[in-house]
Design a protein around this motif. Structure first.
Motif, PDB file in Angstrom:
ATOM      1  N   GLU A 201     -10.393  84.824 -34.524  1.00 42.10           N
ATOM      2  CA  GLU A 201      -9.997  86.156 -34.056  1.00 42.10           C
ATOM      3  C   GLU A 201     -11.164  86.861 -33.366  1.00 42.10           C
ATOM      4  OE1 GLU A 201      -8.303  87.038 -38.196  1.00 42.10           O
ATOM      5  OE2 GLU A 201      -7.272  88.464 -36.898  1.00 42.10           O
ATOM      6  N   LEU A 202     -12.339  86.752 -33.998  1.00 40.10           N
ATOM      7  CA  LEU A 202     -13.518  87.407 -33.435  1.00 40.10           C
ATOM      8  C   LEU A 202     -13.850  86.847 -32.062  1.00 40.10           C
ATOM      9  CD1 LEU A 202     -15.757  87.608 -36.631  1.00 40.10           C
ATOM     10  CD2 LEU A 202     -14.704  89.529 -35.426  1.00 40.10           C
ATOM     11  N   LYS A 203     -13.756  85.512 -31.922  1.00 33.43           N
ATOM     12  CA  LYS A 203     -14.039  84.893 -30.633  1.00 33.43           C
ATOM     13  C   LYS A 203     -13.041  85.343 -29.570  1.00 33.43           C
ATOM     14  CE  LYS A 203     -16.237  80.671 -32.413  1.00 33.43           C
ATOM     15  NZ  LYS A 203     -16.128  79.196 -32.529  1.00 33.43           N
ATOM     16  N   LYS A 204     -11.796  85.472 -29.981  1.00 35.87           N
ATOM     17  CA  LYS A 204     -10.763  85.884 -29.035  1.00 35.87           C
ATOM     18  C   LYS A 204     -10.988  87.323 -28.556  1.00 35.87           C
ATOM     19  CE  LYS A 204      -5.725  86.081 -28.533  1.00 35.87           C
ATOM     20  NZ  LYS A 204      -4.427  85.868 -29.210  1.00 35.87           N
ATOM     21  N   ARG A 205     -11.410  88.207 -29.486  1.00 38.49           N
ATOM     22  CA  ARG A 205     -11.605  89.617 -29.146  1.00 38.49           C
ATOM     23  C   ARG A 205     -12.901  89.863 -28.382  1.00 38.49           C
ATOM     24  NH1 ARG A 205     -10.325  92.433 -34.932  1.00 38.49           N
ATOM     25  NH2 ARG A 205      -8.440  91.256 -35.414  1.00 38.49           N
ATOM     26  N   LEU A 206     -13.954  89.116 -28.758  1.00 39.63           N
ATOM     27  CA  LEU A 206     -15.279  89.422 -28.226  1.00 39.63           C
ATOM     28  C   LEU A 206     -15.779  88.425 -27.192  1.00 39.63           C
ATOM     29  CD1 LEU A 206     -16.952  90.472 -31.598  1.00 39.63           C
ATOM     30  CD2 LEU A 206     -15.930  91.949 -29.871  1.00 39.63           C
ATOM     31  N   GLY A 207     -15.135  87.254 -27.085  1.00 43.48           N
ATOM     32  CA  GLY A 207     -15.557  86.259 -26.104  1.00 43.48           C
ATOM     33  C   GLY A 207     -16.888  85.620 -26.469  1.00 43.48           C
TER      34      GLY A 207
ATOM     35  N   ASP B  57     -18.005  82.352 -27.232  1.00 41.35           N
ATOM     36  CA  ASP B  57     -17.784  81.679 -28.515  1.00 41.35           C
ATOM     37  C   ASP B  57     -19.057  81.340 -29.290  1.00 41.35           C
ATOM     38  OD1 ASP B  57     -15.271  81.889 -27.649  1.00 41.35           O
ATOM     39  OD2 ASP B  57     -14.764  79.767 -27.719  1.00 41.35           O
ATOM     40  N   LYS B  58     -19.994  80.686 -28.626  1.00 42.77           N
ATOM     41  CA  LYS B  58     -21.198  80.231 -29.335  1.00 42.77           C
ATOM     42  C   LYS B  58     -22.015  81.404 -29.860  1.00 42.77           C
ATOM     43  CE  LYS B  58     -21.726  75.793 -26.952  1.00 42.77           C
ATOM     44  NZ  LYS B  58     -22.621  74.964 -26.103  1.00 42.77           N
ATOM     45  N   LYS B  59     -22.142  82.459 -29.040  1.00 39.14           N
ATOM     46  CA  LYS B  59     -22.944  83.607 -29.456  1.00 39.14           C
ATOM     47  C   LYS B  59     -22.300  84.319 -30.646  1.00 39.14           C
ATOM     48  CE  LYS B  59     -25.999  86.721 -26.997  1.00 39.14           C
ATOM     49  NZ  LYS B  59     -26.266  87.452 -25.738  1.00 39.14           N
ATOM     50  N   VAL B  60     -20.969  84.444 -30.620  1.00 41.35           N
ATOM     51  CA  VAL B  60     -20.254  85.075 -31.732  1.00 41.35           C
ATOM     52  C   VAL B  60     -20.467  84.269 -33.004  1.00 41.35           C
ATOM     53  CG1 VAL B  60     -17.976  85.611 -32.677  1.00 41.35           C
ATOM     54  CG2 VAL B  60     -18.523  86.241 -30.322  1.00 41.35           C
ATOM     55  N   GLN B  61     -20.338  82.956 -32.896  1.00 45.69           N
ATOM     56  CA  GLN B  61     -20.492  82.104 -34.076  1.00 45.69           C
ATOM     57  C   GLN B  61     -21.902  82.204 -34.658  1.00 45.69           C
ATOM     58  OE1 GLN B  61     -18.856  78.211 -33.672  1.00 45.69           O
ATOM     59  NE2 GLN B  61     -19.780  77.418 -35.540  1.00 45.69           N
TER      60      GLN B  61
ATOM     61  N   SER C 195     -24.583  96.439 -29.399  1.00 44.15           N
ATOM     62  CA  SER C 195     -24.958  95.039 -29.596  1.00 44.15           C
ATOM     63  C   SER C 195     -23.774  94.227 -30.128  1.00 44.15           C
ATOM     64  CB  SER C 195     -26.115  94.941 -30.584  1.00 44.15           C
ATOM     65  OG  SER C 195     -25.683  95.295 -31.874  1.00 44.15           O
ATOM     66  N   LEU C 196     -23.852  92.897 -29.927  1.00 42.68           N
ATOM     67  CA  LEU C 196     -22.803  92.009 -30.419  1.00 42.68           C
ATOM     68  C   LEU C 196     -22.704  92.090 -31.938  1.00 42.68           C
ATOM     69  CD1 LEU C 196     -20.669  89.851 -29.935  1.00 42.68           C
ATOM     70  CD2 LEU C 196     -22.488  88.122 -29.961  1.00 42.68           C
ATOM     71  N   GLN C 197     -23.837  92.207 -32.611  1.00 38.97           N
ATOM     72  CA  GLN C 197     -23.840  92.305 -34.070  1.00 38.97           C
ATOM     73  C   GLN C 197     -23.053  93.519 -34.538  1.00 38.97           C
ATOM     74  OE1 GLN C 197     -27.496  91.386 -36.276  1.00 38.97           O
ATOM     75  NE2 GLN C 197     -27.385  93.443 -37.095  1.00 38.97           N
ATOM     76  N   THR C 198     -23.304  94.667 -33.861  1.00 42.08           N
ATOM     77  CA  THR C 198     -22.594  95.897 -34.231  1.00 42.08           C
ATOM     78  C   THR C 198     -21.108  95.779 -33.934  1.00 42.08           C
ATOM     79  OG1 THR C 198     -24.570  97.229 -33.840  1.00 42.08           O
ATOM     80  CG2 THR C 198     -22.470  98.388 -33.844  1.00 42.08           C
ATOM     81  N   LYS C 199     -20.773  95.131 -32.797  1.00 43.23           N
ATOM     82  CA  LYS C 199     -19.354  94.955 -32.448  1.00 43.23           C
ATOM     83  C   LYS C 199     -18.627  94.125 -33.507  1.00 43.23           C
ATOM     84  CE  LYS C 199     -19.927  95.265 -27.413  1.00 43.23           C
ATOM     85  NZ  LYS C 199     -19.873  94.512 -26.138  1.00 43.23           N
ATOM     86  N   ILE C 200     -19.276  93.061 -33.956  1.00 38.89           N
ATOM     87  CA  ILE C 200     -18.662  92.200 -34.985  1.00 38.89           C
ATOM     88  C   ILE C 200     -18.449  92.986 -36.268  1.00 38.89           C
ATOM     89  CG2 ILE C 200     -19.110  90.221 -36.489  1.00 38.89           C
ATOM     90  CD1 ILE C 200     -20.511  88.898 -34.071  1.00 38.89           C
TER      91      ILE C 200
END
Length: 700
Positions: free
Chosen positions: A20-26, A28-32, A2-7
């Motif tokens: 940095e997180l947005k750059k690594r995981l793509g 943007d809105k979901k990461v934020q 999951s994205l949560q686990t990746k973060i």
């Protein structure tokens, strides 16, 4: 994942800024959004624009753990630092599965004061392989995992491997979600019907990583020993005992015979020889054979099968002390006085020729005076030795009783299979006189091996059994009080003799099973260590495992060390050569022994359940062997154990009293340890090895 686990995994490596997180995981809105949610939930904290895992403060520490139990709405994670288990509510599991290494943050305010409760904040090392039964749920295939039957793993249609409901299978989790229902798996292996114990056991072996087959390099080395015989060059420098009447005693089906004995009466007492297959002559350090033996650690026995530590060319061939064949041995020669006490001992590399493959039942018959002409002829070459061996055993049994060695009554099952591998009978395995004789001979040799190493200050692998800790003793004391057994242990803790007296006092009594099981559970787990801490249960200061190098790696390890010791290696040389090896062998052997025991126990339960499957609806008389709020355990005379569920036998909320009695406040009925009850077989789960009973009178 999951994205949560990746973060969380990214931030676990080092603090990160949102950019940095947005750059690594793509995305943007979901990461934020996910980062904001993690901050709101208290899993992350922000400082100077960087995000950190929440770890500061006594109540906010995160600990690496292993998820060890998973129920429908909860889980338990065991802290890797050994500081106990943490309860995790279902909503806080983050989809973690049994075996996952996870990061757990403790709650500030647990629901139960003083307890450890928390939430999974990250899955560090996922465990993705599971075995279980294929079922159909909501029109889709899923696996009901053996380790967590309440949490189905849904199978992707494109990766079902042709599996069908009712099959035993192994799956790999291919996609993980934040909730268990979101995981998706693929079928990795199909084993056959879950209604056959043999298929369920194959799945058990797969899950445990226990392989029947040896790697090709190992098989290639083993093939060089196919039909091997002892060569003249190997005999040079060895003590020649081929003219000594040496013999083995095993079960009729044993093929890996690694121990033999010799005995004679002397003017001062007895001369006992314990002769062990010299496996170290054939399994050398640095070989593929040795590497595989180290990894396996032990042979695994279940039903009528064995997963051997060594290939058959060694275990059943050149390393097996077969009758009338020359074999290389490592012998412990002991002189004992008229009371059966060891006066002196010596180890020697030898060459032997066993006179006969003794069989337990046959020798028991001879010792009982029930032999016939055929048996007399078979054992003619060792007929004079058998009564002397029995005489020495009687003396040794008396010495064991004097020092307080424990004799805990626990029934071992013998599984009887038909030609198709199905369990057709379960019987209680009996230990006769010859079994006890051989056991005592092996104990003596093991004791001498440990003593020799300790005196030489050599690196070694000892068999250690420490005294019970205070918490276990307290539980046993509670049990004894509840059973009206008036025993008070001394303040400094009980000695083995105190336990031995308790066991003797309850032997043959209605509560024998309960008390003996309580004492057994009170004991520490025996293991392998490099420090000579002694063996509490045997009441011995010195103890090691020397006598089974075909099937136990620690025995092979100490054969190597003792070989150099008797060859004259110095203390410094032994330390330089074996210090690290002994520690590695002790750690690996302890871990593999636990795995083997768990697998053997589970396999036996599957066979027992298969046997009871054919007896659904039949009635049996049994004894209450355990009680809990959820059920009453009943053991039958053949060692099969099943459960009476309190939800079915109690009209009201069951009341558990001191772990020895369950009562129904409405009917007034109660069931206590040691009670005799008549039960009816109502349900069986072969895959999980479970048997359910109902009260016979209630089922009519």
């Amino acid at each position: 994942m999951s994205l949560q686990t990746k973060i969380l995994k990214e931030i676990e490596k080092r603090p990160c800024r949102l950019k940095e997180l947005k750059k690594r995981l793509g995305n943007d809105k979901k990461v934020q959004r996910t980062v904001e949610e993690l901050v709101w939930r208290g899993m992350l904290r922000e400082k100077d624009g960087a995000y950190f895992l929440t770890r500061t403060g006594d109540a906010d520490k995160a600990f690496p753990c292993r998820l060890v139990k998973l129920g429908r709405r909860f889980g338990f994670a065991s802290r890797l630092d050994g500081e106990g288990d943490i309860f995790i509510p279902g909503r806080s599991l983050l989809g973690a599965m049994p075996g996952d290494q996870v990061l757990v943050r403790l709650f500030d305010h647990p629901r139960v004061a003083g307890s450890q409760e928390g939430e999974v904040v990250s899955i560090l090392e996922p465990h993705n392989t599971f075995v279980g039964e294929i079922v159909e749920a909501e029109g889709r295939l899923a696996l009901k995992p053996d380790v967590s039957p309440d949490n189905l793993l849904y199978i992707k249609k494109s990766a079902d491997g042709g599996a069908r409901p009712g099959e035993k299978a192994a799956v790999e989790i291919l996609e993980r979600g934040d909730h268990h229902a979101d995981h998706r798996a693929g079928v990795a292996m199909r084993f056959g019907s879950a209604e056959q114990a043999g298929h369920c056991i194959e799945a058990l072996l797969y899950a445990a990583g226990l392989n029947r087959r040896f790697p090709e390099k190992v098989k290639a080395e083993a093939r060089t020993l196919e039909n091997a015989t002892v060569q003249p060059a190997q005999i040079r420098g060895r003590l020649d005992l081929r003219d000594t009447p040496i013999f083995t005693i095993d079960s009729a089906s044993t093929k890996d015979i690694d121990d033999a004995v010799s005995i004679e009466r002397t003017a001062a007492g007895y001369r006992l020889g314990v002769h062990i297959a010299d496996v170290s002559e054939y399994v050398k350090p640095g070989t593929a054979l040795d590497g595989e033996a180290f990894q396996r650690g032990t042979s695994v026995y279940f039903g009528e099968s064995v997963l051997p530590m060594l290939p058959r060319q060694l275990s059943n061939g050149i390393c097996s002390l077969n009758p009338q064949e020359e074999r290389l041995a490592f012998s412990c020669m002991m002189e004992l006085d008229a009371r059966g006490e060891i006066v002196r001992y010596a180890f020697a590399k030898t060459v032997i020729r066993s006179r006969v493959k003794g069989v337990y039942d046959e020798i028991n018959a001879l010792l009982a005076g029930q032999g016939n002409a055929e048996l007399a002829d078979k054992y003619a070459q060792v007929a004079l030795q058998l009564p002397v061996l029995d005489e020495l055993y009687r003396l040794r049994a008396a010495r064991r009783k004097e020092r307080g060695g424990l004799e805990i009554e626990s029934d071992e099952a013998k599984i009887v299979l038909d030609a198709n591998g199905r369990c057709v009978d379960v019987v209680c395995r009996e230990r006769g006189r010859s079994e006890m004789i051989i056991e005592e001979c092996m104990l003596l040799a093991n004791q001498c091996a440990a003593k020799a190493a300790r005196k030489a200050k050599a690196p070694f692998v000892y068999r250690v059994h420490e005294k019970p800790d205070a918490e276990r003793l307290e539980r046993l004391q509670t049990l004894l009080t509840a059973c009206n057994v008036n025993v008070k242990f001394p303040p400094e803790g009980p000695a083995p003799r105190d336990f031995a007296q308790l066991l003797d006092a309850t032997r043959g009594q209605p509560l024998e099973r309960a008390i003996h099981t309580g004492v057994l559970r009170c004991m520490s787990k025996a293991c392998y260590e490099t420090a000579p801490k002694g063996h509490f249960g045997l009441a011995l200061e010195d103890y090691a495992h020397f006598t089974s190098p075909i099937r136990r790696y620690p025995d092979l390890a100490i054969h190597r060390i003792l070989s150099d010791l008797i060859a004259g290696a110095s203390e410094n040389t032994l330390k330089e050569r074996y210090q690290d090896f002994a520690q590695a062998a002790a750690d690996q052997s302890s871990a593999r022994e636990v795995l083997a025991m768990q697998t053997e126990r589970s396999a036996t339960s599957c066979y027992k359940a298969e046997y009871m499957q054919a007896r659904l609806g039949q009635e049996f008389e049994g004894v209450v062997s355990g009680v809990a709020a959820h059920g009453v355990y009943v053991e039958l005379p053949n060692t099969v154990e099943g459960m009476l569920r309190t939800v079915e036998i109690c009209q009201g909320e069951p009341v558990l009293t001191d772990g020895v009695r369950v009562s129904d406040p409405i009917s007034g009925k109660s069931w206590a340890l040691g009670d005799t009850v008549r039960v009816k077989v109502t349900r069986v789960d072969i895959a999980l090895g479970n048997v359910d009973f109902a009260l016979a009178d209630a089922a009519e």
